[in-house]
Design a protein around this motif. Structure first.
Motif, PDB file in Angstrom:
ATOM      1  N   GLY A   1      -1.188  10.525  19.482  1.00 37.20           N
ATOM      2  CA  GLY A   1      -0.412  10.682  18.254  1.00 37.20           C
ATOM      3  C   GLY A   1       0.471   9.497  17.917  1.00 37.20           C
ATOM      4  O   GLY A   1       0.829   9.304  16.760  1.00 37.20           O
ATOM      5  N   ILE A   2       0.806   8.702  18.933  1.00 37.75           N
ATOM      6  CA  ILE A   2       1.679   7.539  18.688  1.00 37.75           C
ATOM      7  C   ILE A   2       0.939   6.483  17.883  1.00 37.75           C
ATOM      8  O   ILE A   2       1.410   6.012  16.834  1.00 37.75           O
ATOM      9  CB  ILE A   2       2.174   6.949  20.028  1.00 37.75           C
ATOM     10  N   GLY A   3      -0.239   6.105  18.363  1.00 35.64           N
ATOM     11  CA  GLY A   3      -1.053   5.127  17.638  1.00 35.64           C
ATOM     12  C   GLY A   3      -1.552   5.670  16.312  1.00 35.64           C
ATOM     13  O   GLY A   3      -1.677   4.926  15.327  1.00 35.64           O
ATOM     14  N   GLU A   4      -1.833   6.972  16.283  1.00 33.21           N
ATOM     15  CA  GLU A   4      -2.326   7.579  15.046  1.00 33.21           C
ATOM     16  C   GLU A   4      -1.275   7.541  13.942  1.00 33.21           C
ATOM     17  O   GLU A   4      -1.596   7.371  12.762  1.00 33.21           O
ATOM     18  CB  GLU A   4      -2.780   9.023  15.322  1.00 33.21           C
ATOM     19  N   LEU A   5      -0.008   7.654  14.327  1.00 33.72           N
ATOM     20  CA  LEU A   5       1.071   7.509  13.353  1.00 33.72           C
ATOM     21  C   LEU A   5       1.093   6.080  12.804  1.00 33.72           C
ATOM     22  O   LEU A   5       1.277   5.869  11.597  1.00 33.72           O
ATOM     23  CB  LEU A   5       2.412   7.870  13.986  1.00 33.72           C
ATOM     24  N   SER A   6       0.868   5.118  13.673  1.00 33.26           N
ATOM     25  CA  SER A   6       0.787   3.717  13.224  1.00 33.26           C
ATOM     26  C   SER A   6      -0.410   3.508  12.296  1.00 33.26           C
ATOM     27  O   SER A   6      -0.325   2.751  11.322  1.00 33.26           O
ATOM     28  CB  SER A   6       0.683   2.776  14.425  1.00 33.26           C
ATOM     29  N   ASP A   7      -1.521   4.177  12.613  1.00 35.76           N
ATOM     30  CA  ASP A   7      -2.695   4.103  11.732  1.00 35.76           C
ATOM     31  C   ASP A   7      -2.357   4.632  10.342  1.00 35.76           C
ATOM     32  O   ASP A   7      -2.726   4.037   9.320  1.00 35.76           O
ATOM     33  CB  ASP A   7      -3.849   4.938  12.298  1.00 35.76           C
ATOM     34  N   ALA A   8      -1.651   5.772  10.310  1.00 36.09           N
ATOM     35  CA  ALA A   8      -1.283   6.380   9.030  1.00 36.09           C
ATOM     36  C   ALA A   8      -0.365   5.456   8.232  1.00 36.09           C
ATOM     37  O   ALA A   8      -0.501   5.329   7.006  1.00 36.09           O
ATOM     38  CB  ALA A   8      -0.617   7.731   9.253  1.00 36.09           C
ATOM     39  N   ALA A   9       0.553   4.791   8.927  1.00 34.33           N
ATOM     40  CA  ALA A   9       1.454   3.841   8.259  1.00 34.33           C
ATOM     41  C   ALA A   9       0.663   2.671   7.675  1.00 34.33           C
ATOM     42  O   ALA A   9       0.930   2.224   6.554  1.00 34.33           O
ATOM     43  CB  ALA A   9       2.519   3.350   9.234  1.00 34.33           C
ATOM     44  N   SER A  10      -0.339   2.197   8.427  1.00 36.79           N
ATOM     45  CA  SER A  10      -1.190   1.102   7.932  1.00 36.79           C
ATOM     46  C   SER A  10      -1.996   1.546   6.720  1.00 36.79           C
ATOM     47  O   SER A  10      -2.182   0.787   5.767  1.00 36.79           O
ATOM     48  CB  SER A  10      -2.146   0.628   9.035  1.00 36.79           C
ATOM     49  N   ALA A  11      -2.474   2.794   6.755  1.00 38.71           N
ATOM     50  CA  ALA A  11      -3.233   3.332   5.626  1.00 38.71           C
ATOM     51  C   ALA A  11      -2.355   3.405   4.378  1.00 38.71           C
ATOM     52  O   ALA A  11      -2.788   3.068   3.268  1.00 38.71           O
ATOM     53  CB  ALA A  11      -3.792   4.705   5.971  1.00 38.71           C
ATOM     54  N   LEU A  12      -1.113   3.833   4.562  1.00 38.62           N
ATOM     55  CA  LEU A  12      -0.198   3.910   3.426  1.00 38.62           C
ATOM     56  C   LEU A  12       0.123   2.509   2.901  1.00 38.62           C
ATOM     57  O   LEU A  12       0.189   2.297   1.682  1.00 38.62           O
ATOM     58  CB  LEU A  12       1.076   4.655   3.825  1.00 38.62           C
ATOM     59  N   ASP A  13       0.306   1.559   3.803  1.00 40.31           N
ATOM     60  CA  ASP A  13       0.527   0.161   3.387  1.00 40.31           C
ATOM     61  C   ASP A  13      -0.633  -0.323   2.517  1.00 40.31           C
ATOM     62  O   ASP A  13      -0.425  -0.946   1.467  1.00 40.31           O
ATOM     63  CB  ASP A  13       0.651  -0.755   4.608  1.00 40.31           C
ATOM     64  N   TYR A  14      -1.836  -0.050   2.982  1.00 40.05           N
ATOM     65  CA  TYR A  14      -3.038  -0.479   2.263  1.00 40.05           C
ATOM     66  C   TYR A  14      -3.092   0.171   0.883  1.00 40.05           C
ATOM     67  O   TYR A  14      -3.331  -0.497  -0.136  1.00 40.05           O
ATOM     68  CB  TYR A  14      -4.276  -0.105   3.083  1.00 40.05           C
ATOM     69  N   LEU A  15      -2.845   1.476   0.837  1.00 36.61           N
ATOM     70  CA  LEU A  15      -2.893   2.200  -0.430  1.00 36.61           C
ATOM     71  C   LEU A  15      -1.829   1.684  -1.394  1.00 36.61           C
ATOM     72  O   LEU A  15      -2.095   1.483  -2.589  1.00 36.61           O
ATOM     73  CB  LEU A  15      -2.697   3.695  -0.154  1.00 36.61           C
ATOM     74  N   GLN A  16      -0.637   1.433  -0.878  1.00 42.40           N
ATOM     75  CA  GLN A  16       0.440   0.932  -1.736  1.00 42.40           C
ATOM     76  C   GLN A  16       0.163  -0.485  -2.232  1.00 42.40           C
ATOM     77  O   GLN A  16       0.494  -0.824  -3.372  1.00 42.40           O
ATOM     78  CB  GLN A  16       1.767   0.975  -0.976  1.00 42.40           C
ATOM     79  N   SER A  17      -0.469  -1.305  -1.395  1.00 45.40           N
ATOM     80  CA  SER A  17      -0.754  -2.688  -1.791  1.00 45.40           C
ATOM     81  C   SER A  17      -1.716  -2.733  -2.975  1.00 45.40           C
ATOM     82  O   SER A  17      -1.692  -3.667  -3.774  1.00 45.40           O
ATOM     83  CB  SER A  17      -1.331  -3.475  -0.611  1.00 45.40           C
ATOM     84  N   MET A  18      -2.563  -1.710  -3.074  1.00 47.92           N
ATOM     85  CA  MET A  18      -3.535  -1.654  -4.170  1.00 47.92           C
ATOM     86  C   MET A  18      -2.967  -0.938  -5.400  1.00 47.92           C
ATOM     87  O   MET A  18      -3.584  -0.959  -6.456  1.00 47.92           O
ATOM     88  CB  MET A  18      -4.781  -0.889  -3.699  1.00 47.92           C
ATOM     89  N   ASN A  19      -1.829  -0.278  -5.234  1.00 49.38           N
ATOM     90  CA  ASN A  19      -1.278   0.547  -6.317  1.00 49.38           C
ATOM     91  C   ASN A  19       0.230   0.360  -6.397  1.00 49.38           C
ATOM     92  O   ASN A  19       1.005   1.299  -6.179  1.00 49.38           O
ATOM     93  CB  ASN A  19      -1.613   2.028  -6.079  1.00 49.38           C
ATOM     94  N   GLN A  20       0.636  -0.849  -6.724  1.00 52.76           N
ATOM     95  CA  GLN A  20       2.056  -1.189  -6.648  1.00 52.76           C
ATOM     96  C   GLN A  20       2.896  -0.560  -7.753  1.00 52.76           C
ATOM     97  O   GLN A  20       4.119  -0.557  -7.684  1.00 52.76           O
ATOM     98  CB  GLN A  20       2.215  -2.712  -6.648  1.00 52.76           C
ATOM     99  N   ASN A  21       2.232   0.000  -8.769  1.00 52.99           N
ATOM    100  CA  ASN A  21       2.969   0.630  -9.871  1.00 52.99           C
ATOM    101  C   ASN A  21       3.019   2.148  -9.763  1.00 52.99           C
ATOM    102  O   ASN A  21       3.495   2.817 -10.683  1.00 52.99           O
ATOM    103  CB  ASN A  21       2.339   0.241 -11.218  1.00 52.99           C
ATOM    104  N   ALA A  22       2.519   2.693  -8.658  1.00 50.46           N
ATOM    105  CA  ALA A  22       2.503   4.156  -8.502  1.00 50.46           C
ATOM    106  C   ALA A  22       3.926   4.711  -8.497  1.00 50.46           C
ATOM    107  O   ALA A  22       4.800   4.202  -7.792  1.00 50.46           O
ATOM    108  CB  ALA A  22       1.784   4.530  -7.213  1.00 50.46           C
ATOM    109  N   LYS A  23       4.140   5.775  -9.268  1.00 53.50           N
ATOM    110  CA  LYS A  23       5.469   6.360  -9.372  1.00 53.50           C
ATOM    111  C   LYS A  23       5.717   7.425  -8.305  1.00 53.50           C
ATOM    112  O   LYS A  23       6.857   7.753  -8.008  1.00 53.50           O
ATOM    113  CB  LYS A  23       5.649   6.978 -10.764  1.00 53.50           C
TER     114      LYS A  23
END
Length: 217
Positions: A78-100
Protein backbone atom coordinates in the motif's frame (compact mmCIF):
# COMPACT_ATOMS: atom_id res chain seq x y z
CA UNK A 1 -9.60 1.99 -25.91
CA UNK A 2 -7.11 4.83 -25.26
CA UNK A 3 -4.18 3.10 -23.62
CA UNK A 4 -1.57 5.28 -21.91
CA UNK A 5 1.78 4.61 -20.31
CA UNK A 6 3.05 7.20 -17.84
CA UNK A 7 6.00 7.37 -15.42
CA UNK A 8 5.57 6.01 -11.90
CA UNK A 9 7.95 5.78 -8.95
CA UNK A 10 9.14 2.29 -9.95
CA UNK A 11 8.95 2.56 -13.72
CA UNK A 12 6.08 2.82 -16.14
CA UNK A 13 2.42 2.55 -15.17
CA UNK A 14 -0.27 1.35 -17.54
CA UNK A 15 -3.60 3.15 -17.72
CA UNK A 16 -6.74 3.92 -19.68
CA UNK A 17 -7.45 7.60 -20.28
CA UNK A 18 -10.55 9.30 -21.67
CA UNK A 19 -10.51 13.06 -22.18
CA UNK A 20 -13.42 15.45 -22.62
CA UNK A 21 -13.34 18.12 -25.31
CA UNK A 22 -13.88 20.88 -22.75
CA UNK A 23 -10.54 22.11 -21.44
CA UNK A 24 -11.95 22.87 -17.98
CA UNK A 25 -13.76 19.54 -17.55
CA UNK A 26 -13.52 18.00 -14.06
CA UNK A 27 -11.01 15.17 -13.65
CA UNK A 28 -11.18 11.87 -11.79
CA UNK A 29 -8.89 8.93 -11.11
CA UNK A 30 -10.27 5.47 -10.35
CA UNK A 31 -8.31 3.06 -8.10
CA UNK A 32 -8.60 -0.72 -8.32
CA UNK A 33 -8.84 -3.43 -5.62
CA UNK A 34 -6.02 -5.44 -4.07
CA UNK A 35 -3.30 -6.46 -6.55
CA UNK A 36 -2.61 -9.73 -4.76
CA UNK A 37 -6.23 -10.85 -4.94
CA UNK A 38 -6.79 -10.35 -8.64
CA UNK A 39 -7.43 -6.61 -8.56
CA UNK A 40 -6.80 -4.76 -11.83
CA UNK A 41 -8.04 -1.63 -13.55
CA UNK A 42 -10.40 -3.87 -15.54
CA UNK A 43 -12.28 -5.01 -12.44
CA UNK A 44 -16.02 -4.65 -13.15
CA UNK A 45 -16.63 -2.08 -10.43
CA UNK A 46 -13.62 0.02 -11.49
CA UNK A 47 -14.49 -0.25 -15.20
CA UNK A 48 -18.09 0.83 -14.56
CA UNK A 49 -17.06 3.68 -12.26
CA UNK A 50 -14.71 4.90 -15.00
CA UNK A 51 -17.53 5.14 -17.53
CA UNK A 52 -19.97 6.57 -15.00
CA UNK A 53 -17.61 9.51 -14.38
CA UNK A 54 -16.87 9.82 -18.12
CA UNK A 55 -20.57 10.03 -18.94
CA UNK A 56 -20.99 12.78 -16.34
CA UNK A 57 -18.48 14.94 -18.21
CA UNK A 58 -15.27 14.03 -16.38
CA UNK A 59 -11.90 13.40 -17.97
CA UNK A 60 -11.02 10.05 -16.42
CA UNK A 61 -7.93 7.94 -15.76
CA UNK A 62 -7.80 4.45 -14.34
CA UNK A 63 -4.55 2.53 -14.11
CA UNK A 64 -2.84 -0.61 -12.86
CA UNK A 65 -0.85 -0.37 -9.65
CA UNK A 66 2.80 -1.51 -9.76
CA UNK A 67 3.27 -5.16 -10.68
CA UNK A 68 -0.19 -5.46 -12.27
CA UNK A 69 -0.60 -5.89 -16.03
CA UNK A 70 2.07 -3.89 -17.81
CA UNK A 71 2.83 -1.66 -14.82
CA UNK A 72 6.38 -2.10 -13.54
CA UNK A 73 7.43 -2.76 -9.97
CA UNK A 74 6.23 -5.08 -7.22
CA UNK A 75 3.44 -4.96 -4.66
CA UNK A 76 4.44 -2.70 -1.75
CA UNK A 77 1.88 -3.12 1.06
CA UNK A 78 0.00 0.00 0.00
CA UNK A 79 2.92 2.37 0.51
CA UNK A 80 4.17 2.19 -3.07
CA UNK A 81 0.63 2.01 -4.38
CA UNK A 82 -0.12 5.35 -2.76
CA UNK A 83 2.90 6.77 -4.58
CA UNK A 84 1.57 5.25 -7.81
CA UNK A 85 -1.77 6.98 -7.24
CA UNK A 86 0.00 10.30 -6.64
CA UNK A 87 1.94 9.85 -9.90
CA UNK A 88 -1.30 9.06 -11.73
CA UNK A 89 -2.89 12.23 -10.38
CA UNK A 90 0.20 14.24 -11.39
CA UNK A 91 -0.09 12.85 -14.90
CA UNK A 92 -3.81 13.57 -15.11
CA UNK A 93 -3.36 17.12 -13.83
CA UNK A 94 -0.48 17.81 -16.22
CA UNK A 95 -2.82 17.06 -19.13
CA UNK A 96 -5.74 19.03 -17.67
CA UNK A 97 -4.35 22.14 -16.06
CA UNK A 98 -7.63 24.06 -16.33
CA UNK A 99 -9.77 21.47 -14.52
CA UNK A 100 -11.93 23.10 -11.86
CA UNK A 101 -12.69 19.93 -9.93
CA UNK A 102 -10.63 16.89 -9.02
CA UNK A 103 -12.17 13.64 -7.72
CA UNK A 104 -10.81 10.30 -6.61
CA UNK A 105 -12.85 7.10 -6.61
CA UNK A 106 -11.63 3.77 -5.27
CA UNK A 107 -12.98 0.29 -4.78
CA UNK A 108 -12.02 -1.89 -1.78
CA UNK A 109 -8.19 -1.66 -1.41
CA UNK A 110 -8.42 1.21 -3.91
CA UNK A 111 -10.82 3.02 -1.56
CA UNK A 112 -8.20 2.84 1.21
CA UNK A 113 -5.51 4.21 -1.13
CA UNK A 114 -7.89 6.88 -2.39
CA UNK A 115 -8.65 8.15 1.11
CA UNK A 116 -4.92 8.41 1.84
CA UNK A 117 -4.40 10.34 -1.38
CA UNK A 118 -7.21 12.66 -0.28
CA UNK A 119 -5.21 13.53 2.84
CA UNK A 120 -2.12 14.41 0.82
CA UNK A 121 -3.67 16.38 -2.02
CA UNK A 122 -5.76 19.41 -0.99
CA UNK A 123 -6.85 19.97 -4.58
CA UNK A 124 -9.12 16.90 -4.41
CA UNK A 125 -12.63 18.28 -4.07
CA UNK A 126 -14.63 15.07 -3.72
CA UNK A 127 -14.33 11.32 -3.31
CA UNK A 128 -16.26 8.11 -3.80
CA UNK A 129 -15.28 5.19 -1.57
CA UNK A 130 -16.83 1.88 -2.66
CA UNK A 131 -16.72 -1.06 -0.21
CA UNK A 132 -13.93 0.43 1.95
CA UNK A 133 -12.28 -2.45 3.89
CA UNK A 134 -12.45 -0.79 7.30
CA UNK A 135 -12.03 -4.19 8.95
CA UNK A 136 -8.64 -4.79 7.29
CA UNK A 137 -7.00 -1.39 7.16
CA UNK A 138 -6.57 1.51 9.54
CA UNK A 139 -8.51 4.58 8.39
CA UNK A 140 -7.63 6.66 11.46
CA UNK A 141 -5.42 8.90 9.29
CA UNK A 142 -8.66 10.67 8.27
CA UNK A 143 -8.33 13.19 11.05
CA UNK A 144 -9.79 15.42 9.93
CA UNK A 145 -11.19 14.24 6.60
CA UNK A 146 -10.44 17.18 4.26
CA UNK A 147 -13.26 16.78 1.76
CA UNK A 148 -16.89 15.75 1.54
CA UNK A 149 -17.60 12.49 -0.22
CA UNK A 150 -19.68 9.36 -0.68
CA UNK A 151 -19.10 6.04 1.08
CA UNK A 152 -21.11 3.21 -0.45
CA UNK A 153 -21.22 -0.46 0.51
CA UNK A 154 -23.45 -3.52 0.31
CA UNK A 155 -25.54 -4.75 3.23
CA UNK A 156 -24.46 -8.33 2.47
CA UNK A 157 -20.72 -7.61 2.17
CA UNK A 158 -18.81 -10.55 3.66
CA UNK A 159 -15.35 -9.20 2.78
CA UNK A 160 -15.73 -5.83 4.51
CA UNK A 161 -18.60 -6.20 7.01
CA UNK A 162 -21.15 -3.36 6.96
CA UNK A 163 -20.79 -2.76 10.72
CA UNK A 164 -17.15 -1.73 10.24
CA UNK A 165 -18.10 0.63 7.42
CA UNK A 166 -20.81 2.20 9.58
CA UNK A 167 -18.30 2.73 12.40
CA UNK A 168 -15.92 4.40 9.97
CA UNK A 169 -18.64 6.73 8.70
CA UNK A 170 -19.72 7.62 12.25
CA UNK A 171 -16.18 8.70 13.09
CA UNK A 172 -16.01 10.85 9.96
CA UNK A 173 -19.42 12.39 10.70
CA UNK A 174 -18.00 13.95 13.86
CA UNK A 175 -15.85 16.35 11.86
CA UNK A 176 -16.98 19.89 11.13
CA UNK A 177 -17.28 21.50 7.74
CA UNK A 178 -17.58 18.35 5.65
CA UNK A 179 -20.44 16.03 4.82
CA UNK A 180 -19.93 12.30 4.48
CA UNK A 181 -22.83 10.72 2.63
CA UNK A 182 -23.27 7.03 3.39
CA UNK A 183 -25.37 4.71 1.24
CA UNK A 184 -25.82 1.00 1.88
CA UNK A 185 -27.16 -1.03 -1.05
CA UNK A 186 -29.61 -3.58 0.32
CA UNK A 187 -28.64 -7.16 -0.49
CA UNK A 188 -25.41 -6.29 -2.31
CA UNK A 189 -22.13 -8.09 -1.68
CA UNK A 190 -18.61 -6.68 -1.78
CA UNK A 191 -18.41 -6.77 -5.58
CA UNK A 192 -21.96 -5.55 -6.31
CA UNK A 193 -22.81 -8.57 -8.39
CA UNK A 194 -25.94 -8.25 -10.52
CA UNK A 195 -28.57 -7.02 -10.00
CA UNK A 196 -26.90 -4.56 -7.60
CA UNK A 197 -24.28 -2.95 -9.87
CA UNK A 198 -26.73 -0.61 -11.59
CA UNK A 199 -28.14 0.60 -8.29
CA UNK A 200 -24.68 1.35 -6.92
CA UNK A 201 -23.68 3.25 -10.06
CA UNK A 202 -26.93 5.24 -10.04
CA UNK A 203 -26.23 6.26 -6.43
CA UNK A 204 -22.74 7.42 -7.44
CA UNK A 205 -24.14 9.27 -10.46
CA UNK A 206 -26.80 11.02 -8.40
CA UNK A 207 -24.37 12.05 -5.67
CA UNK A 208 -21.60 13.36 -7.94
CA UNK A 209 -24.07 15.19 -10.20
CA UNK A 210 -25.59 16.92 -7.18
CA UNK A 211 -22.17 17.99 -5.90
CA UNK A 212 -21.20 19.38 -9.30
CA UNK A 213 -24.49 21.30 -9.56
CA UNK A 214 -24.04 22.77 -6.07
CA UNK A 215 -20.50 23.92 -6.92
CA UNK A 216 -21.70 25.93 -9.92
CA UNK A 217 -24.36 27.89 -8.05
Amino acid sequence: MPEVIFPGPEGRLEGRYHAQKEKDAPIAIILHPHPQFGGTMNNRVVYNLHYTFLNMGFTVLRFNFRGVGRSQGEYDQGIGELSDAASALDYLQSMNQNAKHCWVAGFSFGAWIGMQLLMRRPEITGFVSVSPPANMYDFSFLAPCPSSGLVINGSADRVAPPADTRNLVEKLHDQKGITITHEEVEGAGHFFEDPHMDGMLETVRSYVSRRLTESTR
